[in-house]
Design a protein around this motif. Sequence first.
Motif, PDB file in Angstrom:
ATOM      1  N   UNK A 117      19.722  10.105  -2.784  1.00  0.00           N
ATOM      2  CA  UNK A 117      18.945   8.940  -3.244  1.00  0.00           C
ATOM      3  C   UNK A 117      17.484   9.336  -3.451  1.00  0.00           C
ATOM      4  N   UNK A 118      17.229  10.263  -4.350  1.00  0.00           N
ATOM      5  CA  UNK A 118      15.863  10.814  -4.460  1.00  0.00           C
ATOM      6  C   UNK A 118      14.823   9.799  -4.900  1.00  0.00           C
ATOM      7  N   UNK A 119      15.230   8.769  -5.622  1.00  0.00           N
ATOM      8  CA  UNK A 119      14.234   7.825  -6.161  1.00  0.00           C
ATOM      9  C   UNK A 119      13.419   7.192  -5.041  1.00  0.00           C
ATOM     10  N   UNK A 120      14.085   6.797  -3.965  1.00  0.00           N
ATOM     11  CA  UNK A 120      13.361   6.184  -2.853  1.00  0.00           C
ATOM     12  C   UNK A 120      12.399   7.179  -2.220  1.00  0.00           C
ATOM     13  N   UNK A 121      12.891   8.383  -1.928  1.00  0.00           N
ATOM     14  CA  UNK A 121      12.063   9.338  -1.193  1.00  0.00           C
ATOM     15  C   UNK A 121      10.887   9.814  -2.036  1.00  0.00           C
ATOM     16  N   UNK A 122      11.076   9.886  -3.345  1.00  0.00           N
ATOM     17  CA  UNK A 122       9.959  10.274  -4.210  1.00  0.00           C
ATOM     18  C   UNK A 122       8.887   9.188  -4.261  1.00  0.00           C
ATOM     19  N   UNK A 123       9.289   7.949  -4.112  1.00  0.00           N
ATOM     20  CA  UNK A 123       8.306   6.863  -4.195  1.00  0.00           C
ATOM     21  C   UNK A 123       7.663   6.546  -2.852  1.00  0.00           C
ATOM     22  N   UNK A 124       8.275   7.052  -1.760  1.00  0.00           N
ATOM     23  CA  UNK A 124       7.756   6.741  -0.423  1.00  0.00           C
ATOM     24  C   UNK A 124       6.598   7.662  -0.058  1.00  0.00           C
ATOM     25  N   UNK A 125       5.712   7.145   0.821  1.00  0.00           N
ATOM     26  CA  UNK A 125       4.641   7.977   1.377  1.00  0.00           C
ATOM     27  C   UNK A 125       5.124   8.673   2.640  1.00  0.00           C
ATOM     28  N   UNK A 126       6.055   8.000   3.315  1.00  0.00           N
ATOM     29  CA  UNK A 126       6.467   8.444   4.653  1.00  0.00           C
ATOM     30  C   UNK A 126       7.981   8.270   4.807  1.00  0.00           C
ATOM     31  N   UNK A 127       8.606   9.256   5.456  1.00  0.00           N
ATOM     32  CA  UNK A 127      10.012   9.091   5.850  1.00  0.00           C
ATOM     33  C   UNK A 127      10.037   9.002   7.377  1.00  0.00           C
ATOM     34  N   UNK A 128      10.628   7.934   7.884  1.00  0.00           N
ATOM     35  CA  UNK A 128      10.817   7.769   9.322  1.00  0.00           C
ATOM     36  C   UNK A 128      12.284   8.047   9.621  1.00  0.00           C
ATOM     37  N   UNK A 129      12.515   8.990  10.533  1.00  0.00           N
ATOM     38  CA  UNK A 129      13.896   9.265  10.972  1.00  0.00           C
ATOM     39  C   UNK A 129      14.076   8.596  12.328  1.00  0.00           C
ATOM     40  N   UNK A 130      14.917   7.593  12.375  1.00  0.00           N
ATOM     41  CA  UNK A 130      15.091   6.761  13.567  1.00  0.00           C
ATOM     42  C   UNK A 130      16.368   7.162  14.330  1.00  0.00           C
TER      43      UNK A 130
ATOM     44  N   UNK B 252       0.846  -1.200   0.000  1.00  0.00           N
ATOM     45  CA  UNK B 252       0.000   0.000   0.000  1.00  0.00           C
ATOM     46  C   UNK B 252       0.877   1.244   0.000  1.00  0.00           C
ATOM     47  N   UNK B 253       2.021   1.165   0.663  1.00  0.00           N
ATOM     48  CA  UNK B 253       2.907   2.333   0.722  1.00  0.00           C
ATOM     49  C   UNK B 253       4.341   1.895   0.985  1.00  0.00           C
ATOM     50  N   UNK B 254       5.251   2.659   0.419  1.00  0.00           N
ATOM     51  CA  UNK B 254       6.666   2.497   0.761  1.00  0.00           C
ATOM     52  C   UNK B 254       6.987   3.459   1.906  1.00  0.00           C
ATOM     53  N   UNK B 255       7.803   2.988   2.835  1.00  0.00           N
ATOM     54  CA  UNK B 255       8.262   3.823   3.937  1.00  0.00           C
ATOM     55  C   UNK B 255       9.786   3.875   3.875  1.00  0.00           C
ATOM     56  N   UNK B 256      10.329   5.078   3.747  1.00  0.00           N
ATOM     57  CA  UNK B 256      11.787   5.245   3.737  1.00  0.00           C
ATOM     58  C   UNK B 256      12.246   5.447   5.173  1.00  0.00           C
ATOM     59  N   UNK B 257      13.179   4.636   5.621  1.00  0.00           N
ATOM     60  CA  UNK B 257      13.691   4.749   6.988  1.00  0.00           C
ATOM     61  C   UNK B 257      15.113   5.282   6.928  1.00  0.00           C
ATOM     62  N   UNK B 258      15.340   6.325   7.681  1.00  0.00           N
ATOM     63  CA  UNK B 258      16.638   6.983   7.731  1.00  0.00           C
ATOM     64  C   UNK B 258      17.025   7.031   9.203  1.00  0.00           C
ATOM     65  N   UNK B 259      18.307   7.080   9.524  1.00  0.00           N
ATOM     66  CA  UNK B 259      18.662   7.253  10.929  1.00  0.00           C
ATOM     67  C   UNK B 259      19.603   8.440  11.069  1.00  0.00           C
ATOM     68  N   UNK B 260      19.638   8.974  12.272  1.00  0.00           N
ATOM     69  CA  UNK B 260      20.469  10.172  12.483  1.00  0.00           C
ATOM     70  C   UNK B 260      21.959   9.823  12.452  1.00  0.00           C
TER      71      UNK B 260
END
Lengths: 217, 113
Positions: A151-164, A133-141
Amino acid sequence: MARIAYQEKVLSKNDELAAEVRERLASRGVFALNLISGPGAGKTSLVERTAAWASGRLRAAALSGDQATDNDAKRIRSAGIPALQITTGNECHLNAGRVLDLLDAPELDDIRLLLIENVGNLICPAAYDLGEAAKVAVLSVAEGDDKPLKYPALFQRAELMVINKLDLLDRTDFRLDRAIANAREVAPHLDVLSLSCRTGEGLEGWYRWIDDRLGRM
Amino acid sequence: MHELTVAASLCEWALGRAREVEPRRLLAIELERDPLSGLNPDALEFGFRAMAAETELAETRLEWVSVDPSYACRRCGRSERAAVPPRSCRTCGEAFPRLRRDDSLRIRSIEVD
């Protein structure tokens, strides 16, 4: 000589399988998330936390992709939900066929939430529709706050970015405001959540986001 | 990194077309690639050459055309190519048209003799 025009996607076969996955999940009322990040950003920790939250609330399961070992699936099962490991060998991403093959597994019976943890890689998994249903991009500090620009391709396709790994914020040069601005520059639609799987800070927002999306199904 | 699996998909598709156009030969495949494909054309070509060797595609050329990514409005469906993500749809005004799903590499045409 002659030219014959086509307008066909090279990955059309994967897309057909993804459409089948999406249709079958929708018919069963399953909300599926495809979690994508570089190695070590905390996808498995996020799935573990979500598993604990889901216990007694809704039936959930996970598929975990790695090139080798079933370490992640074991961790997720210990956190309380069924998990199947997909070992991809030399492949650096999951594809829709691998998900489709597992849809009838008993571990996925009567679930409402399916968490698909992709192979740790910011590039290739973004190119493959899994039927989620959705891609979630996970990033960490612990990473650079310019990752969305790199890496814009991932973030453009994601609905949500989680910063962990918010708990590490004061030990790094990572700036939340810069990371969010960078993400919105390449993906203005993106929802953003900051949290720490280690301390639990911010996880309520993640659970609310899932609840909200489940409610829209 | 995923060029080999993409090359395998392309090879499978092209073998099907090569058999359709027999006895003519498939001389070239024209491919549209946008910068968000994450694909290195040299690596894809390498994979394609390896898989095409000793098949009807051994002499088939790959021709590359660079295009901007394609965005589609989720309300009205209008799509457009743009170098940077559009803020709104030019037809209906809906915010943030989205990148079209997995549309970064397309076959535009084939050349046969």
